[in-house]
Design an enzyme around this catalytic site. Structure first.
Site, PDB file in Angstrom:
ATOM      1  N   TRP A  10      90.400 -44.186 -45.990  1.00 42.36           N
ATOM      2  CA  TRP A  10      91.743 -44.058 -45.400  1.00 42.36           C
ATOM      3  C   TRP A  10      92.772 -44.939 -46.099  1.00 42.36           C
ATOM      4  O   TRP A  10      93.949 -44.923 -45.740  1.00 42.36           O
ATOM      5  CB  TRP A  10      91.699 -44.380 -43.908  1.00 42.36           C
ATOM      6  CG  TRP A  10      90.911 -43.401 -43.078  1.00 42.36           C
ATOM      7  CD1 TRP A  10      90.318 -42.239 -43.500  1.00 42.36           C
ATOM      8  CD2 TRP A  10      90.639 -43.485 -41.669  1.00 42.36           C
ATOM      9  NE1 TRP A  10      89.698 -41.606 -42.455  1.00 42.36           N
ATOM     10  CE2 TRP A  10      89.878 -42.350 -41.314  1.00 42.36           C
ATOM     11  CE3 TRP A  10      90.954 -44.414 -40.674  1.00 42.36           C
ATOM     12  CZ2 TRP A  10      89.441 -42.115 -40.001  1.00 42.36           C
ATOM     13  CZ3 TRP A  10      90.520 -44.188 -39.362  1.00 42.36           C
ATOM     14  CH2 TRP A  10      89.772 -43.047 -39.044  1.00 42.36           C
ATOM     15  N   LYS A  11      92.325 -45.743 -47.036  1.00 37.24           N
ATOM     16  CA  LYS A  11      93.223 -46.630 -47.795  1.00 37.24           C
ATOM     17  C   LYS A  11      94.177 -47.380 -46.854  1.00 37.24           C
ATOM     18  O   LYS A  11      93.806 -47.712 -45.733  1.00 37.24           O
ATOM     19  CB  LYS A  11      93.963 -45.821 -48.861  1.00 37.24           C
ATOM     20  CG  LYS A  11      92.977 -45.080 -49.772  1.00 37.24           C
ATOM     21  CD  LYS A  11      93.567 -44.603 -51.048  1.00 37.24           C
ATOM     22  CE  LYS A  11      92.491 -43.892 -51.855  1.00 37.24           C
ATOM     23  NZ  LYS A  11      92.942 -43.431 -53.144  1.00 37.24           N
ATOM     24  N   GLU A  97      91.247 -48.958 -57.312  1.00 36.35           N
ATOM     25  CA  GLU A  97      92.484 -49.645 -56.906  1.00 36.35           C
ATOM     26  C   GLU A  97      92.246 -51.153 -56.752  1.00 36.35           C
ATOM     27  O   GLU A  97      93.113 -51.961 -57.064  1.00 36.35           O
ATOM     28  CB  GLU A  97      93.021 -49.010 -55.609  1.00 36.35           C
ATOM     29  CG  GLU A  97      93.632 -47.643 -55.893  1.00 36.35           C
ATOM     30  CD  GLU A  97      93.528 -46.637 -54.759  1.00 36.35           C
ATOM     31  OE1 GLU A  97      93.330 -47.029 -53.601  1.00 36.35           O
ATOM     32  OE2 GLU A  97      93.635 -45.426 -55.059  1.00 36.35           O
ATOM     33  N   GLY A 173      94.006 -39.341 -56.466  1.00 35.27           N
ATOM     34  CA  GLY A 173      95.343 -39.180 -55.906  1.00 35.27           C
ATOM     35  C   GLY A 173      96.306 -38.438 -56.813  1.00 35.27           C
ATOM     36  O   GLY A 173      97.516 -38.433 -56.582  1.00 35.27           O
ATOM     37  N   SER A 213      90.586 -36.475 -55.830  1.00 35.49           N
ATOM     38  CA  SER A 213      91.235 -35.206 -55.467  1.00 35.49           C
ATOM     39  C   SER A 213      90.260 -34.145 -54.935  1.00 35.49           C
ATOM     40  O   SER A 213      90.424 -32.961 -55.190  1.00 35.49           O
ATOM     41  CB  SER A 213      92.044 -34.661 -56.647  1.00 35.49           C
ATOM     42  OG  SER A 213      93.061 -35.588 -57.019  1.00 35.49           O
TER      43      SER A 213
HETATM   44  P1  PGA Z   1      91.792 -39.044 -53.534  1.00 33.01           P
HETATM   45  O1  PGA Z   1      91.201 -40.540 -53.506  1.00 33.01           O
HETATM   46  O2  PGA Z   1      90.808 -38.167 -52.828  1.00 33.01           O
HETATM   47  O3  PGA Z   1      93.119 -39.141 -52.838  1.00 33.01           O
HETATM   48  O4  PGA Z   1      91.938 -38.670 -54.980  1.00 33.01           O
HETATM   49  C1  PGA Z   1      89.846 -40.790 -53.685  1.00 33.01           C
HETATM   50  C2  PGA Z   1      89.543 -42.259 -53.617  1.00 33.01           C
HETATM   51  O5  PGA Z   1      90.386 -43.066 -54.038  1.00 33.01           O
HETATM   52  O6  PGA Z   1      88.484 -42.681 -53.147  1.00 33.01           O
END
Ligand code: PGA
Length: 251
Positions: A10-11, A97, A173, A213
């Protein structure tokens, strides 16, 4: 033999209230799924509330980050003990990240992985190459370096508790998903690296998720690859219909 494992990351989204409401929605929406393992990784503030709602359900809960250190003067950090105490079972480690924005080195990823294991939590260890590295033809070398460093000093017994998440940085992302063939090729390489570090038998047991993605539209093709054993999902994990669409890719 390797059960598919779909985890949501969920970041830095959802207040504690919103996370609880969303967890309640997911619990209901995903209640009938038992052919895949499920988990969601929340921010530390939302973790306790989400874990309470999902306790006893088919959805596990994980942290997105925790310190390699024991308690002490580490402003802003949370310990593995803290996240476990409020209900985490899993812990993400080495997400790109964290590596790129927060400067986590392979040595830090190794220390965190060991700490997570020592706490009795299950690591989801993220690896992956940048676009430059992919274009430079060094993807296999990069994932070998990352895996070898992250797993340094980790026993075979502990390795069985780890899920690896292969996430090409250029696909996170961005909407640019690796083709299933491209992902499969790297997953097979990662499994071979694990076989060389441990044994073929052990490498065959380790689940390797794909991340970057992943959406309901591409999940089936990815999951059908022999060495892709699940997904780590960012954007598409933030809505119940798309997360469910991925979790039910096979129906
Ligand atoms: P995403 O992110 O599905 O939005 O590309 C994946 C992740 O960072 O684990």
């Amino acid at each position: 033999m390797r059960k598919i494992f779909i985890a949501g990351n969920w970041k830095m989204f959802f207040t504690a209230d919103k996370a609880r409401a969303y967890a309640t929605e997911l619990k209901e929406a995903l209640a009938d799924i038992n052919d895949v393992d499920l988990a969601v990784c929340t921010n530390p503030i939302a973790l306790e509330g989400v874990a309470k709602i999902l306790a006893g359900s088919n959805i596990g809960v994980g942290s997105q980050n925790c310190s390699e250190n024991n308690e002490g003067a580490f402003t802003g950090e949370v310990t593995t003990e803290m996240v476990k105490a409020v209900g985490a079972t899993y812990a993400l480690v080495g997400h790109s990240e964290r590596r790129t924005i927060f400067g986590e080195t392979d040595a830090i990823v190794n220390a965190k992985t060991k700490k997570i294991l020592a706490e009795g939590l299950l690591p989801i260890l993220c690896i992956g190459e940048t676009l430059e590295e992919r274009e430079g033809g060094i993807t296999e070398k990069v994932i070998k370096t990352q895996l070898t460093a992250a797993l340094d000093g980790i026993s075979a017994e502990d390795m069985e508790k780890i899920t690896v998440a292969y996430e090409p940085v250029w696909a996170i992302g961005t909407g640019k998903v690796a083709t299933p063939e491209m992902a499969q090729e790297t997953h097979a390489q990662a499994r071979q690296i694990l076989a060389n570090l441990y044994s073929d038998e052990l490498a065959q047991k380790v689940r390797i998720q794909y991340g970057g993605s992943v959406k309901p539209e591409n999940a089936k093709e990815l999951m059908n690859q022999p060495d892709i054993d699940g997904a780590l999902v960012g954007g598409a994990a933030l809505k119940a219909d798309s997360f469910k669409g991925i979790a039910t890719y096979n129906s």
